[in-house]
Design a protein around this motif. Sequence first.
Motif, PDB file in Angstrom:
ATOM      1  N   ARG A   1      32.929  17.950   6.834  1.00 16.73           N
ATOM      2  CA  ARG A   1      31.544  18.119   6.376  1.00 16.73           C
ATOM      3  C   ARG A   1      31.088  16.867   5.670  1.00 16.73           C
ATOM      4  NH1 ARG A   1      32.382  16.313   2.190  1.00 16.73           N
ATOM      5  NH2 ARG A   1      33.221  17.270   0.309  1.00 16.73           N
TER       6      ARG A   1
ATOM      7  N   GLU B   1      26.724  16.824  -5.865  1.00 16.16           N
ATOM      8  CA  GLU B   1      28.117  16.335  -5.972  1.00 16.16           C
ATOM      9  C   GLU B   1      28.765  16.736  -7.277  1.00 16.16           C
ATOM     10  OE1 GLU B   1      28.426  14.364  -2.779  1.00 16.16           O
ATOM     11  OE2 GLU B   1      30.029  15.777  -3.249  1.00 16.16           O
ATOM     12  N   HIS B   2      30.011  17.235  -7.185  1.00 14.25           N
ATOM     13  CA  HIS B   2      30.783  17.644  -8.357  1.00 14.25           C
ATOM     14  C   HIS B   2      30.056  18.732  -9.152  1.00 14.25           C
ATOM     15  CE1 HIS B   2      34.208  14.885  -8.253  1.00 14.25           C
ATOM     16  NE2 HIS B   2      33.366  13.997  -7.751  1.00 14.25           N
TER      17      HIS B   2
ATOM     18  N   ASP C   1      29.853  22.114  -7.403  1.00 13.99           N
ATOM     19  CA  ASP C   1      30.253  23.444  -6.872  1.00 13.99           C
ATOM     20  C   ASP C   1      31.265  24.115  -7.795  1.00 13.99           C
ATOM     21  OD1 ASP C   1      32.664  22.536  -4.238  1.00 13.99           O
ATOM     22  OD2 ASP C   1      32.267  21.625  -6.185  1.00 13.99           O
TER      23      ASP C   1
ATOM     24  N   GLY D   1      36.287  11.663   1.707  1.00 19.86           N
ATOM     25  CA  GLY D   1      35.202  12.484   1.173  1.00 19.86           C
ATOM     26  C   GLY D   1      34.491  13.309   2.229  1.00 19.86           C
TER      27      GLY D   1
ATOM     28  N   GLU E   1      43.507  26.481  -1.409  1.00 19.61           N
ATOM     29  CA  GLU E   1      43.644  25.013  -1.375  1.00 19.61           C
ATOM     30  C   GLU E   1      44.018  24.506  -2.773  1.00 19.61           C
ATOM     31  OE1 GLU E   1      40.782  22.755   0.822  1.00 19.61           O
ATOM     32  OE2 GLU E   1      41.613  20.835   0.136  1.00 19.61           O
TER      33      GLU E   1
ATOM     34  N   GLY F   1      39.326  22.172  -7.017  1.00 20.53           N
ATOM     35  CA  GLY F   1      38.027  21.982  -6.364  1.00 20.53           C
ATOM     36  C   GLY F   1      37.186  23.245  -6.347  1.00 20.53           C
ATOM     37  N   GLY F   2      35.941  23.042  -5.897  1.00 18.03           N
ATOM     38  CA  GLY F   2      35.028  24.178  -5.761  1.00 18.03           C
ATOM     39  C   GLY F   2      35.190  24.785  -4.379  1.00 18.03           C
TER      40      GLY F   2
ATOM     41  N   ASP G   1      33.538  22.935   0.579  1.00 17.18           N
ATOM     42  CA  ASP G   1      34.092  22.435   1.835  1.00 17.18           C
ATOM     43  C   ASP G   1      34.505  23.568   2.761  1.00 17.18           C
ATOM     44  OD1 ASP G   1      35.867  19.757   0.106  1.00 17.18           O
ATOM     45  OD2 ASP G   1      33.745  20.211   0.334  1.00 17.18           O
TER      46      ASP G   1
ATOM     47  N   LYS H   1      42.833  12.997  -3.427  1.00 13.78           N
ATOM     48  CA  LYS H   1      42.481  13.802  -4.620  1.00 13.78           C
ATOM     49  C   LYS H   1      43.707  14.421  -5.273  1.00 13.78           C
ATOM     50  CE  LYS H   1      39.795  17.005  -3.221  1.00 13.78           C
ATOM     51  NZ  LYS H   1      39.787  16.530  -1.842  1.00 13.78           N
TER      52      LYS H   1
ATOM     53  N   PHE I   1      39.985  13.663 -10.256  1.00 13.95           N
ATOM     54  CA  PHE I   1      39.188  14.856  -9.947  1.00 13.95           C
ATOM     55  C   PHE I   1      39.371  15.919 -11.028  1.00 13.95           C
ATOM     56  CE2 PHE I   1      36.709  17.189  -6.868  1.00 13.95           C
ATOM     57  CZ  PHE I   1      36.946  18.504  -7.203  1.00 13.95           C
TER      58      PHE I   1
ATOM     59  N   GLY J   1      31.054  13.506  -1.220  1.00 11.51           N
ATOM     60  CA  GLY J   1      32.408  13.989  -1.501  1.00 11.51           C
ATOM     61  C   GLY J   1      32.835  13.599  -2.905  1.00 11.51           C
TER      62      GLY J   1
HETATM   63  C1  LIG Z   1      38.873  20.772  -1.638  1.00  9.18           C
HETATM   64  C2  LIG Z   1      38.094  20.160  -2.771  1.00  9.18           C
HETATM   65  O1  LIG Z   1      38.545  20.093  -3.899  1.00  9.18           O
HETATM   66  N1  LIG Z   1      36.874  19.660  -2.451  1.00  9.18           N
HETATM   67  C3  LIG Z   1      35.994  19.114  -3.477  1.00  9.18           C
HETATM   68  C4  LIG Z   1      35.863  17.599  -3.266  1.00  9.18           C
HETATM   69  O2  LIG Z   1      35.504  17.344  -1.914  1.00  9.18           O
HETATM   70  P1  LIG Z   1      36.226  16.191  -1.000  1.00  9.18           P
HETATM   71  O3  LIG Z   1      36.954  16.990   0.029  1.00  9.18           O
HETATM   72  O4  LIG Z   1      37.156  15.390  -1.813  1.00  9.18           O
HETATM   73  O5  LIG Z   1      35.141  15.371  -0.434  1.00  9.18           O
HETATM   74  O6  LIG Z   1      34.864  17.053  -4.127  1.00  9.18           O
HETATM   75  C5  LIG Z   1      33.575  17.640  -3.950  1.00  9.18           C
HETATM   76  C6  LIG Z   1      32.618  16.927  -4.881  1.00  9.18           C
HETATM   77  O7  LIG Z   1      31.330  17.418  -4.747  1.00  9.18           O
HETATM   78  C7  LIG Z   1      33.601  19.159  -4.250  1.00  9.18           C
HETATM   79  O8  LIG Z   1      33.891  19.406  -5.617  1.00  9.18           O
HETATM   80  C8  LIG Z   1      34.646  19.815  -3.357  1.00  9.18           C
HETATM   81  O9  LIG Z   1      34.829  21.188  -3.748  1.00  9.18           O
END
Ligand SMILES: CC(=O)N[C@H]1[C@@H](OP(=O)(O)O)O[C@H](CO)[C@H](O)[C@@H]1O
Length: 446
Positions: free
Chosen positions: A41, A47-48, A50, A132, A168, A175-176, A179, A223, A229, A390
């Motif tokens: 995606r 960004e940052h 979710d 990203g 995940e 993360g949120g 994705d 990450k 992160f 990302g």
């Molecule tokens: C799996 C995971 O942690 N993905 C987080 C991560 O995405 P990336 O896959 O690193 O682009 O950073 C973005 C920033 O917007 C979101 O927080 C998202 O939830």
Amino acid sequence: MENVPVGKVSVEINSRYGRIKDKFMGSYGKKPDYYARASGRVNLIGEHIDYCGYSVLPMAIEQDVVIAVSSNDSGRLQMFECDINDLSINKEKPVWHNYFLCGLKGLLEHCKVTSPKGLQCVVDGTIPKSAGLSSSSALVCCAALVTMHANGQALSKKELSDMCAHCERFIGTEGGGMDQAISFMANKGTAKLIEFNPLKSTDVELPEDVVFVISNSCVELNKAATSHFNIRVVECRLASQIIAKTKGLKWREFKRFADVQKALGLTLDEAVNVVKEILHQEPYTKEEVCGILEVTADELAQTSLSANTLDVKTFKLHDRATHVFSEANRVLQFKKTCDLKPADASVVLGNLMKDSHTSCRDLYQCSCDDLDRLVDICCQSGALGSRLTGAGWGGCAVSMVPANQVDSFIKSVTEKYYGKDDRLKEKVTENLFATQPGGGAAIYLE
Ligand SMILES: CC(=O)N[C@H]1[C@@H](OP(=O)(O)O)O[C@H](CO)[C@H](O)[C@@H]1O
Ligand SMILES: Nc1ncnc2c1ncn2[C@@H]1O[C@H](COP(=O)(O)OP(=O)(O)O)[C@@H](O)[C@H]1O
């Protein structure tokens, strides 16, 4: 509740699926039972936020992870040797198959599968890694989809999205759910507004006179192998807890800005002002945070920190909070502009993207010099807006380019960014490409 579609795929000799089938037959001496795919995606804006509970605005890209699979009663997973009943995931060294195990383990636990099927798999991905574009989530989601199908389970796209966002995190990053949600819930031809609690996706019709172009800075940041992160996640958690406590809420019940904002009945603009009122601009020491929350360092570790953030000494709470609330606002403005289609829509959207990048760079500090230089070059090359996409600290920028200027844009960025570096010169086409909103996860039979 909508389920992942099952369709037909052609496996002609020279097609990608034909090559995957050949690899599978070479490895296991038979053809796959079926194929699963999950897309990468690009996040257009949001960004940052979710993991702070706020809506985001991604679209699926055509690049994806495909897994060819055959199931059996061996109880073993063959893609790499491992016992399907001993799924320990190594957080220190997130090697690639750990991501597969997250999806496998997550699905088996979620569906309480007692005697899991053995799997023979071949994985093939076309998403640039650590750029990203969510290659990790596509792998986790695809592994969960394969495991679901092999074990005769039937989860909806939403259940799969929520489950994969949760599992995940086994890899270590907090993360949120953006994705995983877009990977399952994308529809070809439209971007999506992804909302959380409850998870919901809404079509966002993008202007027809622009094209979104992805450009990879080629600076890689894994990450899960770094703490950047998770430090941001913790800074947002602490800022929300300090705001909650200062405003008389039971702060231990809060971890996310969106929940504090809702409990206080604030608009996003009012929330930005509360940040100015409550948080000082200078970084907070851990001691100061403990003093405000009236906890010991050990208690703070329990309520708010994570494994790879226990040693962090200072936290930039004011700037992170200001970014999150203002970015959440930009997402809603972006969506509203796409819906209302004013005459200057592409200018408004471009400026929102530029403001987002400035906030990511200066307030959230999740960019890097090469990425900033790439975004500047994209804007100089004709983009109406450009921003990191990302997690950042490397990876890709996404640019919104007038449809009739894409060729000149690509030529200019090629010369000014990729042409200057021998290492990058021969890989331009995989790192600089126009993209259209792609479809989501699917199961394919021959
Ligand atoms: C799996 C995971 O942690 N993905 C987080 C991560 O995405 P990336 O896959 O690193 O682009 O950073 C973005 C920033 O917007 C979101 O927080 C998202 O939830
Ligand atoms: N096609 C693939 N095959 C094997 N592993 C992959 C593939 N795509 C991604 N991965 C795994 O995911 C990791 C990238 O995850 P991450 O650093 O979070 O970046 P991203 O922003 O792409 O999600 C890679 O280092 C690799 O371990």
